[in-house]
Write an enzyme that holds these catalytic residues in place. Structure first.
Site, short mmCIF file in Angstrom:
data_model
loop_
_atom_site.label_atom_id
_atom_site.label_comp_id
_atom_site.label_asym_id
_atom_site.label_seq_id
_atom_site.Cartn_x
_atom_site.Cartn_y
_atom_site.Cartn_z
N ARG A 78 0.86 -1.18 0.00
CA ARG A 78 0.00 0.00 0.00
C ARG A 78 0.90 1.24 0.00
NH1 ARG A 78 -2.69 2.82 5.04
NH2 ARG A 78 -3.49 4.58 3.88
N HIS A 122 -2.72 10.95 1.36
CA HIS A 122 -2.15 10.68 2.68
C HIS A 122 -1.47 11.97 3.18
CE1 HIS A 122 -0.78 7.15 5.35
NE2 HIS A 122 -0.39 8.24 5.97
N GLU A 168 -7.18 8.58 6.98
CA GLU A 168 -7.35 9.16 8.32
C GLU A 168 -7.88 10.59 8.30
OE1 GLU A 168 -3.89 8.60 10.71
OE2 GLU A 168 -4.05 6.43 10.62
N ASN A 296 -7.07 1.73 10.21
CA ASN A 296 -5.72 1.97 10.74
C ASN A 296 -5.86 1.92 12.25
OD1 ASN A 296 -5.29 2.60 8.07
ND2 ASN A 296 -4.51 4.66 8.43
N TYR A 298 -4.20 1.50 16.11
CA TYR A 298 -2.98 1.60 16.91
C TYR A 298 -3.21 1.58 18.42
CZ TYR A 298 -0.48 2.87 12.62
OH TYR A 298 0.07 2.87 11.37
N GLU A 356 -3.58 -0.30 8.34
CA GLU A 356 -2.34 0.00 9.08
C GLU A 356 -2.43 -0.58 10.47
OE1 GLU A 356 -1.00 4.07 9.44
OE2 GLU A 356 -1.57 4.50 7.35
#
Ligand code: BGC
Length: 450
Positions: A78, A122, A168, A296, A298, A356
């Site tokens: 990606r 991005h 995001e 994504n 985290y 991600e």
């Protein structure tokens, strides 16, 4: 002996990066400036005034990087397109040399049987669009983004089959236009800041349509969103229900709007007179069905049921909560399982990818040149087991993109934080696979967490 964590045959194992974080070559072959070029050059903004001017120099080293990906057995890469590399002023004149680069990268990947997954945006907005009308704060961005999406689709969709529109939402809208944290580092009045969010959603929906309208063959379109993954702190029926409610509400400005075509009442109440203004036509565009949702992920949001009007309580984690080598990465592998489960159970999303997941670790190269990142290994192993749980319970989680393929420019942290499974020596730009690269390669070869 039977293997415990085996994945389905077609599970997609990838890694991810983004243009400004890895490409470098900011002044080459006609690339225009992006807001990250100017922002990173403002003294004191980025750790030790690091910039993405050279980054990992992937612009020149993509062949070697792809060869390395291939030697690790990666199935997908990606990467994002730098908008100002292909349209130096964001719209109008096309920079053929910029497009050529993404052609070459795509061809190189395909020649090694690695699927290219393209992200259109991005965070590196063409500076010219910021200067012309205030970038994402203006409704004008919507058509420009759709035109850019059409351009990239026309050029690449004979070979690229999967597109992420936007990466995001909150990071470039809120952090960029409301909280002054990331480029373009503005603090707009709330009314404009919330409209900025809406513009970004509308740009996403318009791009989904532009990609489909211009595709040369079957393509799939989605987004890569860092939703708040609401984890029931103890898995009781009440807490699971509370986590679902929280998932909808906490993600109301972006993901919920895309998947439901409306803003929740609570969101509208909370934003009040500063809240977004929209039309029903716009909401229809925003909620154009996507083929997949990329998450994504985290850090967790721990939730439990509460006897209150909203029905849930978001728990504060104690200061001692385990983290990786960057404050925001709090370790809870269950985010991957709950992310996928919520998307299916709340919104019936047909296909989910972890677009991600990964972590910064305090890597040190040993005298022999090795990077023994056992902490990242622990992090990844536990997280992949949670992916496996989602898959084995039948949730449509179809792939995992590890962030990141290589150490790179970590935004405000510059090069001080390392997320790669491949180490980059920023003096020589030499690449060295870490212990986790060796391990991930085995995972892919065995199609199982090993
Ligand atoms: C972003 C990446 C970033 C990573 C680690 C995500 O928010 O998409 O660009 O490097 O997290 O912080």
């Amino acid at each position: 002996m039977a293997q415990a964590y085996v994945f389905p045959d077609n599970f997609l194992w990838g890694t991810a990066t983004a243009s400004y974080q890895v490409e470098g070559a900011v002044d080459e072959d006609g690339r225009g400036a992006s807001i990250w070029d100017t922002y990173s050059h403002l003294p004191g903004r980025v750790y030790e005034n690091h910039t993405g001017d050279v980054a990992c120099d992937q612009y020149h080293r993509y062949k070697d990087d792809v060869a390395l990906m291939s030697s690790l057995g990666l199935k997908a890469y990606r990467f994002s397109v730098s908008w100002s590399r292909v349209l130096p002023t964001g719209r109008g004149t096309v920079n053929e040399k910029g497009l050529d680069y993404y052609d070459r990268l795509t061809d190189e990947l395909l020649s090694r049987n690695i699927e290219p997954w393209v992200t259109l945006f991005h965070w590196d907005l063409p500076l010219a669009l910021q200067n012309a009308y205030g970038g994402w704060a203006s409704r004008e961005i919507v058509d420009d983004f759709a035109d850019y999406a059409a351009l990239i689709t026309n050029r690449l969709s004979d070979r690229v089959k999967n597109f992420y529109t936007i990466n995001e939402f909150a990071c470039f809208t809120d952090y960029g236009y409301k909280d002054e944290v990331l480029a373009p580092a503005l603090r707009l009045p709330l009314r404009e800041a919330y409209q900025t969010r809406h513009n970004a959603l509308l740009a996403h929906g318009s791009a989904v349509r532009a990609i489909r309208d211009n595709a040369k063959g079957p393509v799939r379109v989605g987004l890569a969103e860092n939703s708040y993954p609401c984890v029931p702190v103890v898995e009781t029926q009440e807490n699971i229900k509370a986590a679902e409610t929280a998932m909808r509400e906490m993600n109301a400005p972006f993901l919920t709007a895309v998947l439901e075509g409306r803003y929740t009442e609570r969101y509208l109440n909370d934003t009040g007179e500063n809240g977004p203004r929209w039309t029903s036509d716009e909401m229809e565009i925003i909620s154009t069905p996507v083929d997949f949702v990329g998450l994504n992920l985290y850090f967790p949001v721990h939730v439990r049921a509460a006897d209150s009007e909203q029905g849930y309580e978001v728990l504060d984690d104690p200061a001692s909560y385990p983290k990786m080598n960057i404050p925001f990465i709090k370790i809870n592998p269950e985010i991957l399982y709950w992310g996928a489960r919520h998307l299916k159970n709340i919104w019936n999303v047909p296909s989910v990818y972890i677009s991600e997941n990964g972590c910064a670790a305090g890597d040190k190269q040993s005298r022999t040149g090795e990077i023994i990142d056992t902490d990242r290994l622990f992090y990844l192993k536990t997280h992949l087991k949670s992916v496996h749980r989602a898959v084995s319970e039948g949730y449509p989680l179809h792939g995992y993109f590890l962030w990141s393929f290589m150490d790179n420019f970590e935004w405000n942290y510059g090069y001080s934080k390392r997320f790669g499974i491949v180490h980059v020596n920023y003096e020589t730009l030499e690449r060295t696979p870490k212990l986790t690269a060796e391990w991930y390669s085995r995972v892919i070869a065995k199609n199982a967490v090993v």
